[in-house]
Design a protein around this motif. Structure first.
Motif, mmCIF file in Angstrom:
data_model
loop_
_atom_site.group_PDB
_atom_site.id
_atom_site.type_symbol
_atom_site.label_atom_id
_atom_site.label_comp_id
_atom_site.label_asym_id
_atom_site.label_seq_id
_atom_site.Cartn_x
_atom_site.Cartn_y
_atom_site.Cartn_z
ATOM 1 N N ASN A 1 7.405 -13.802 23.533
ATOM 2 C CA ASN A 1 8.237 -13.201 24.582
ATOM 3 C C ASN A 1 7.742 -11.810 24.992
ATOM 4 N N GLY A 2 6.589 -11.392 24.480
ATOM 5 C CA GLY A 2 6.014 -10.103 24.844
ATOM 6 C C GLY A 2 6.393 -8.957 23.919
ATOM 7 N N LYS A 3 7.359 -9.179 23.059
ATOM 8 C CA LYS A 3 7.754 -8.137 22.118
ATOM 9 C C LYS A 3 6.819 -8.149 20.901
ATOM 10 N N LEU A 4 6.992 -7.176 20.042
ATOM 11 C CA LEU A 4 6.160 -7.080 18.843
ATOM 12 C C LEU A 4 7.020 -7.252 17.593
ATOM 13 N N ARG A 5 6.473 -7.961 16.620
ATOM 14 C CA ARG A 5 7.157 -8.157 15.347
ATOM 15 C C ARG A 5 6.450 -7.311 14.296
ATOM 16 N N PRO A 6 7.174 -6.446 13.579
ATOM 17 C CA PRO A 6 6.536 -5.620 12.560
ATOM 18 C C PRO A 6 6.165 -6.455 11.330
ATOM 19 N N LEU A 7 5.047 -6.111 10.719
ATOM 20 C CA LEU A 7 4.583 -6.789 9.516
ATOM 21 C C LEU A 7 4.064 -5.728 8.554
ATOM 22 N N GLY A 8 4.527 -5.755 7.319
ATOM 23 C CA GLY A 8 4.060 -4.828 6.294
ATOM 24 C C GLY A 8 3.045 -5.522 5.400
ATOM 25 N N ILE A 9 1.903 -4.884 5.169
ATOM 26 C CA ILE A 9 0.847 -5.461 4.347
ATOM 27 C C ILE A 9 0.674 -4.608 3.097
ATOM 28 N N SER A 10 0.927 -5.224 1.947
ATOM 29 C CA SER A 10 0.763 -4.547 0.668
ATOM 30 C C SER A 10 -0.695 -4.592 0.236
ATOM 31 N N THR A 11 -1.064 -3.723 -0.702
ATOM 32 C CA THR A 11 -2.407 -3.778 -1.270
ATOM 33 C C THR A 11 -2.509 -5.001 -2.177
ATOM 34 N N VAL A 12 -3.729 -5.412 -2.467
ATOM 35 C CA VAL A 12 -3.956 -6.561 -3.351
ATOM 36 C C VAL A 12 -3.315 -6.282 -4.711
ATOM 37 N N ARG A 13 -3.493 -5.062 -5.195
ATOM 38 C CA ARG A 13 -2.940 -4.687 -6.502
ATOM 39 C C ARG A 13 -1.424 -4.843 -6.530
ATOM 40 N N ASP A 14 -0.753 -4.404 -5.471
ATOM 41 C CA ASP A 14 0.698 -4.516 -5.414
ATOM 42 C C ASP A 14 1.139 -5.972 -5.275
ATOM 43 N N ARG A 15 0.379 -6.769 -4.518
ATOM 44 C CA ARG A 15 0.725 -8.187 -4.381
ATOM 45 C C ARG A 15 0.587 -8.923 -5.703
ATOM 46 N N VAL A 16 -0.463 -8.600 -6.461
ATOM 47 C CA VAL A 16 -0.643 -9.235 -7.773
ATOM 48 C C VAL A 16 0.498 -8.833 -8.698
ATOM 49 N N PHE A 17 0.842 -7.549 -8.707
ATOM 50 C CA PHE A 17 1.947 -7.076 -9.530
ATOM 51 C C PHE A 17 3.268 -7.765 -9.161
ATOM 52 N N MET A 18 3.578 -7.816 -7.863
ATOM 53 C CA MET A 18 4.844 -8.415 -7.422
ATOM 54 C C MET A 18 4.919 -9.900 -7.767
ATOM 55 N N THR A 19 3.785 -10.608 -7.626
ATOM 56 C CA THR A 19 3.775 -12.028 -7.960
ATOM 57 C C THR A 19 3.964 -12.230 -9.454
ATOM 58 N N ALA A 20 3.304 -11.417 -10.280
ATOM 59 C CA ALA A 20 3.447 -11.520 -11.737
ATOM 60 C C ALA A 20 4.886 -11.219 -12.148
ATOM 61 N N ALA A 21 5.474 -10.191 -11.565
ATOM 62 C CA ALA A 21 6.857 -9.842 -11.889
ATOM 63 C C ALA A 21 7.810 -10.970 -11.490
ATOM 64 N N MET A 22 7.570 -11.576 -10.349
ATOM 65 C CA MET A 22 8.412 -12.684 -9.903
ATOM 66 C C MET A 22 8.312 -13.864 -10.857
ATOM 67 N N LEU A 23 7.097 -14.155 -11.346
ATOM 68 C CA LEU A 23 6.910 -15.270 -12.281
ATOM 69 C C LEU A 23 7.589 -15.001 -13.622
ATOM 70 N N ARG B 1 1.513 -0.896 8.077
ATOM 71 C CA ARG B 1 2.392 -1.497 9.082
ATOM 72 C C ARG B 1 1.553 -1.897 10.287
ATOM 73 N N VAL B 2 1.631 -3.176 10.647
ATOM 74 C CA VAL B 2 0.982 -3.672 11.860
ATOM 75 C C VAL B 2 2.042 -4.404 12.678
ATOM 76 N N PHE B 3 1.751 -4.604 13.937
ATOM 77 C CA PHE B 3 2.690 -5.287 14.819
ATOM 78 C C PHE B 3 2.026 -6.531 15.389
ATOM 79 N N ILE B 4 2.700 -7.659 15.235
ATOM 80 C CA ILE B 4 2.204 -8.952 15.690
ATOM 81 C C ILE B 4 2.883 -9.278 17.015
ATOM 82 N N PRO B 5 2.106 -9.604 18.057
ATOM 83 C CA PRO B 5 2.735 -9.947 19.331
ATOM 84 C C PRO B 5 3.490 -11.283 19.256
#
Length: 74
Positions: free
Chosen positions: A50-72, A43-47
């Motif tokens: 307006n000065g607030k922070l937006r949360p961003l979740g970063i998956s591992t490469v392995r999980d991103r490859v899996f999720m993309t394959a499952a979606m396809l 979890r990282v926060f992107i400014p």
């Protein structure tokens, strides 16, 4: 850690150095043996402008490859 890395610290260059075919084979084996488990999300926060922070979740490469394959497939 860059925005391309998950909690394991790997990026696509690391996968290429390890061997893409070998890496994909190990992921496929984990899926076939039903031992695959997704890793925690970084979890990282992107400014925002307006000065607030937006949360961003970063998956591992392995999980991103899996999720993309499952979606396809689905």
């Amino acid at each position: 850690m860059s925005l391309e890395q998950g909690v394991d610290g790997q990026d696509f260059a690391d996968v290429e150095a390890y061997g893409v075919v070998r890496w994909l084979g190990e992921l496929a084996l984990a899926l076939q043996e039903e031992t695959y488990r997704p890793d925690p999300i970084t979890r990282v926060f992107i400014p925002k402008s307006n000065g607030k922070l937006r949360p961003l979740g970063i998956s591992t490469v392995r999980d991103r490859v899996f999720m993309t394959a499952a979606m396809l497939v689905l």
